[in-house]
Design a protein around this motif. Structure first.
Motif, PDB file in Angstrom:
ATOM      1  N   ARG A 176       0.809  -1.133  -0.027  1.00 36.16           N
ATOM      2  CA  ARG A 176       0.102   0.091   0.111  1.00 36.16           C
ATOM      3  C   ARG A 176       0.737   1.193  -0.070  1.00 36.16           C
ATOM      4  O   ARG A 176       1.925   1.491   0.736  1.00 36.16           O
ATOM      5  CB  ARG A 176      -0.977  -0.005   1.095  1.00 36.16           C
ATOM      6  CG  ARG A 176      -1.864   1.181   1.142  1.00 36.16           C
ATOM      7  CD  ARG A 176      -2.852   1.199   2.345  1.00 36.16           C
ATOM      8  NE  ARG A 176      -4.082   1.741   2.201  1.00 36.16           N
ATOM      9  CZ  ARG A 176      -4.179   3.129   2.302  1.00 36.16           C
ATOM     10  NH1 ARG A 176      -3.212   3.841   2.761  1.00 36.16           N
ATOM     11  NH2 ARG A 176      -5.503   3.740   2.290  1.00 36.16           N
ATOM     12  N   LEU A 177       0.608   2.268  -0.887  1.00 35.58           N
ATOM     13  CA  LEU A 177       1.194   3.494  -0.822  1.00 35.58           C
ATOM     14  C   LEU A 177       0.172   4.545  -0.820  1.00 35.58           C
ATOM     15  O   LEU A 177      -1.232   4.125  -0.897  1.00 35.58           O
ATOM     16  CB  LEU A 177       2.045   3.534  -2.110  1.00 35.58           C
ATOM     17  CG  LEU A 177       2.805   2.706  -2.475  1.00 35.58           C
ATOM     18  CD1 LEU A 177       3.801   2.644  -3.861  1.00 35.58           C
ATOM     19  CD2 LEU A 177       3.920   2.909  -1.348  1.00 35.58           C
ATOM     20  N   GLY A 178       0.330   5.761  -1.241  1.00 36.40           N
ATOM     21  CA  GLY A 178      -0.704   6.815  -1.225  1.00 36.40           C
ATOM     22  C   GLY A 178      -1.015   7.401  -0.117  1.00 36.40           C
ATOM     23  O   GLY A 178      -0.684   7.169   1.156  1.00 36.40           O
ATOM     24  N   LYS A 179      -1.947   8.243  -0.059  1.00 33.51           N
ATOM     25  CA  LYS A 179      -2.652   8.996   1.139  1.00 33.51           C
ATOM     26  C   LYS A 179      -3.770   8.543   1.973  1.00 33.51           C
ATOM     27  O   LYS A 179      -4.283   7.351   1.258  1.00 33.51           O
ATOM     28  CB  LYS A 179      -2.922  10.424   0.844  1.00 33.51           C
ATOM     29  CG  LYS A 179      -1.987  11.100   0.219  1.00 33.51           C
ATOM     30  CD  LYS A 179      -2.407  12.580  -0.285  1.00 33.51           C
ATOM     31  CE  LYS A 179      -3.183  12.636  -1.304  1.00 33.51           C
ATOM     32  NZ  LYS A 179      -3.490  14.037  -1.762  1.00 33.51           N
ATOM     33  N   ILE A 180      -4.287   8.862   2.996  1.00 29.10           N
ATOM     34  CA  ILE A 180      -5.385   8.530   3.540  1.00 29.10           C
ATOM     35  C   ILE A 180      -6.580   8.565   2.563  1.00 29.10           C
ATOM     36  O   ILE A 180      -6.730   9.808   1.870  1.00 29.10           O
ATOM     37  CB  ILE A 180      -5.777   9.201   4.960  1.00 29.10           C
ATOM     38  CG1 ILE A 180      -4.629   8.853   5.817  1.00 29.10           C
ATOM     39  CG2 ILE A 180      -6.955   8.702   5.667  1.00 29.10           C
ATOM     40  CD1 ILE A 180      -4.586   9.807   7.179  1.00 29.10           C
ATOM     41  N   ARG A 181      -7.643   7.528   2.528  1.00 29.37           N
ATOM     42  CA  ARG A 181      -8.445   7.669   1.605  1.00 29.37           C
ATOM     43  C   ARG A 181      -8.152   7.703   0.330  1.00 29.37           C
ATOM     44  O   ARG A 181      -8.962   7.929  -0.693  1.00 29.37           O
ATOM     45  CB  ARG A 181      -9.672   8.678   1.898  1.00 29.37           C
ATOM     46  CG  ARG A 181     -10.249   8.458   3.306  1.00 29.37           C
ATOM     47  CD  ARG A 181     -11.263   9.358   3.397  1.00 29.37           C
ATOM     48  NE  ARG A 181     -11.473   9.492   5.027  1.00 29.37           N
ATOM     49  CZ  ARG A 181     -10.917  10.240   6.049  1.00 29.37           C
ATOM     50  NH1 ARG A 181      -9.880  10.896   5.469  1.00 29.37           N
ATOM     51  NH2 ARG A 181     -11.305  10.318   7.412  1.00 29.37           N
ATOM     52  N   SER A 182      -7.038   7.658  -0.165  1.00 28.66           N
ATOM     53  CA  SER A 182      -6.506   7.742  -1.462  1.00 28.66           C
ATOM     54  C   SER A 182      -5.337   6.551  -1.900  1.00 28.66           C
ATOM     55  O   SER A 182      -4.362   6.774  -1.858  1.00 28.66           O
ATOM     56  CB  SER A 182      -6.267   8.988  -2.000  1.00 28.66           C
ATOM     57  OG  SER A 182      -5.629   9.114  -3.161  1.00 28.66           O
ATOM     58  N   PRO A 183      -5.764   5.375  -1.734  1.00 28.84           N
ATOM     59  CA  PRO A 183      -4.863   4.337  -1.690  1.00 28.84           C
ATOM     60  C   PRO A 183      -4.492   3.980  -3.156  1.00 28.84           C
ATOM     61  O   PRO A 183      -5.025   3.985  -4.132  1.00 28.84           O
ATOM     62  CB  PRO A 183      -5.409   3.178  -1.081  1.00 28.84           C
ATOM     63  CG  PRO A 183      -6.989   3.318  -1.285  1.00 28.84           C
ATOM     64  CD  PRO A 183      -7.074   4.866  -1.287  1.00 28.84           C
ATOM     65  N   HIS A 184      -3.029   3.602  -3.388  1.00 27.72           N
ATOM     66  CA  HIS A 184      -2.465   3.014  -4.519  1.00 27.72           C
ATOM     67  C   HIS A 184      -1.463   1.782  -4.266  1.00 27.72           C
ATOM     68  O   HIS A 184      -0.975   1.970  -2.995  1.00 27.72           O
ATOM     69  CB  HIS A 184      -1.501   4.188  -5.161  1.00 27.72           C
ATOM     70  CG  HIS A 184      -2.045   5.628  -5.506  1.00 27.72           C
ATOM     71  ND1 HIS A 184      -2.922   5.526  -6.678  1.00 27.72           N
ATOM     72  CD2 HIS A 184      -2.412   6.499  -4.779  1.00 27.72           C
ATOM     73  CE1 HIS A 184      -3.382   6.736  -7.036  1.00 27.72           C
ATOM     74  NE2 HIS A 184      -2.957   7.454  -5.768  1.00 27.72           N
TER      75      HIS A 184
ATOM     76  N   ASP B  51       4.206  -3.527   3.885  1.00 22.82           N
ATOM     77  CA  ASP B  51       4.685  -2.283   3.189  1.00 22.82           C
ATOM     78  C   ASP B  51       6.239  -2.369   3.326  1.00 22.82           C
ATOM     79  O   ASP B  51       6.960  -1.606   3.165  1.00 22.82           O
ATOM     80  CB  ASP B  51       4.305  -1.055   3.503  1.00 22.82           C
ATOM     81  CG  ASP B  51       2.877  -0.846   3.567  1.00 22.82           C
ATOM     82  OD1 ASP B  51       2.194  -1.532   2.715  1.00 22.82           O
ATOM     83  OD2 ASP B  51       1.948   0.074   4.380  1.00 22.82           O
TER      84      ASP B  51
ATOM     85  N   HIS C 224      -4.419   1.026  -8.905  1.00 22.33           N
ATOM     86  CA  HIS C 224      -5.022   2.201  -8.465  1.00 22.33           C
ATOM     87  C   HIS C 224      -6.470   2.147  -8.691  1.00 22.33           C
ATOM     88  O   HIS C 224      -7.142   2.469  -9.455  1.00 22.33           O
ATOM     89  CB  HIS C 224      -4.472   3.424  -9.189  1.00 22.33           C
ATOM     90  CG  HIS C 224      -3.083   3.559  -9.298  1.00 22.33           C
ATOM     91  ND1 HIS C 224      -2.262   3.885  -8.265  1.00 22.33           N
ATOM     92  CD2 HIS C 224      -2.346   3.655 -10.422  1.00 22.33           C
ATOM     93  CE1 HIS C 224      -0.802   4.118  -8.668  1.00 22.33           C
ATOM     94  NE2 HIS C 224      -0.752   3.663  -9.993  1.00 22.33           N
TER      95      HIS C 224
ATOM     96  N   LYS D 180      -8.955   3.924  -7.018  1.00 20.27           N
ATOM     97  CA  LYS D 180      -9.732   5.012  -6.942  1.00 20.27           C
ATOM     98  C   LYS D 180      -9.937   5.590  -8.418  1.00 20.27           C
ATOM     99  O   LYS D 180     -10.860   6.632  -8.250  1.00 20.27           O
ATOM    100  CB  LYS D 180      -9.192   6.046  -5.842  1.00 20.27           C
ATOM    101  CG  LYS D 180      -9.304   5.561  -4.327  1.00 20.27           C
ATOM    102  CD  LYS D 180     -10.820   5.480  -4.124  1.00 20.27           C
ATOM    103  CE  LYS D 180     -10.979   5.212  -2.482  1.00 20.27           C
ATOM    104  NZ  LYS D 180     -12.263   5.508  -2.044  1.00 20.27           N
TER     105      LYS D 180
END
Length: 163
Positions: A9-17, A30, A41, A43
Motif C-alpha cells: 500500500r502506498l498513497g494518502k489516507i482515503r486515496s490508496p495506491h 509495506d 490504483h 480509486k
C-alpha cells in the motif's frame, strides 16, 4: 523461503495506491520487496491496473503464492488464465462511457417542451404580500378575546383574597 505475490500500500489516507510485489511471506505489508511487478490504483475511474505479465508468469511458475486480491487482479488482466490454463474470459471488460451531463440535461429539456411542468418550490410561504396584509387585521381581532379572558379571571382572584 515462502514467497508471496501481494499488494504493497502506498498513497494518502482515503486515496490508496498499490504496487503488486513479490515478497517473503514474513516481511511487513509495506516492507522490503524482492521485486515489483505491477501497479493497481482502485480509486481511479476506471481503476488502473498494470502488470508485467512476463515477470508475473515467472514468479507463478517458480511457486510464488498470490493473495486472493492479487488473483482477482491477475484474472482481470488474463495472467491467471495463462498460468492455470483456464479457458474462461479474462474479465477485462471495456467500461461504458459516461453520458455527458449537458447532453442529458438538453434531452430532458427538449422532452419537457422547454417549459417547466410544475411551479418552482421554495421554502418561503407561497402567499403574496397582499394576502398577508389582509390577514393581519383578522389576527388582531382574534387576539382581542384572548386579552379579555385575563380580565374576567382577575375579579375572581380578588374575591378569593377577601375571604
Amino acid at each position: 523461503m515462502a514467497v508471496k505475490i501481494r499488494l504493497k500500500r502506498l498513497g494518502k489516507i482515503r486515496s490508496p495506491h498499490y504496487r503488486i510485489v513479490v515478497a517473503d511471506s514474513r516481511t511487513k505489508r509495506d516492507g522490503r520487496a524482492i521485486e515489483e511487478i505491477g501497479k493497481y490504483h482502485p480509486k481511479n475511474d476506471p481503476s488502473f491496473i498494470e502488470v508485467n505479465s512476463e515477470r508475473a508468469q515467472y514468479w507463478l511458475s517458480v511457486g510464488a503464492q498470490p493473495t486472493e486480491t492479487v488473483i482477482a487482479i491477475l484474472k482481470r488482466t488474463g495472467d491467471w488464465q495463462k498460468f492455470s490454463g483456464d479457458t474462461s474470459a479474462s474479465g477485462v471488460e471495456p467500461q461504458k462511457e459516461k453520458r455527458n451531463k449537458l447532453d442529458f440535461f438538453n434531452a430532458a429539456l427538449a422532452e419537457a417542451g422547454s417549459e417547466p411542468q410544475t411551479a418552482a418550490i421554495s421554502k418561503r410561504a407561497d402567499k403574496p404580500k397582499t394576502e398577508q396584509s389582509a390577514n393581519a387585521p383578522a389576527e388582531q381581532s382574534s387576539s382581542a378575546p384572548a386579552e379579555q379572558t385575563p380580565s374576567t379571571e382577575a375579579p375572581a382572584a380578588e374575591s378569593t383574597e377577601e375571604a
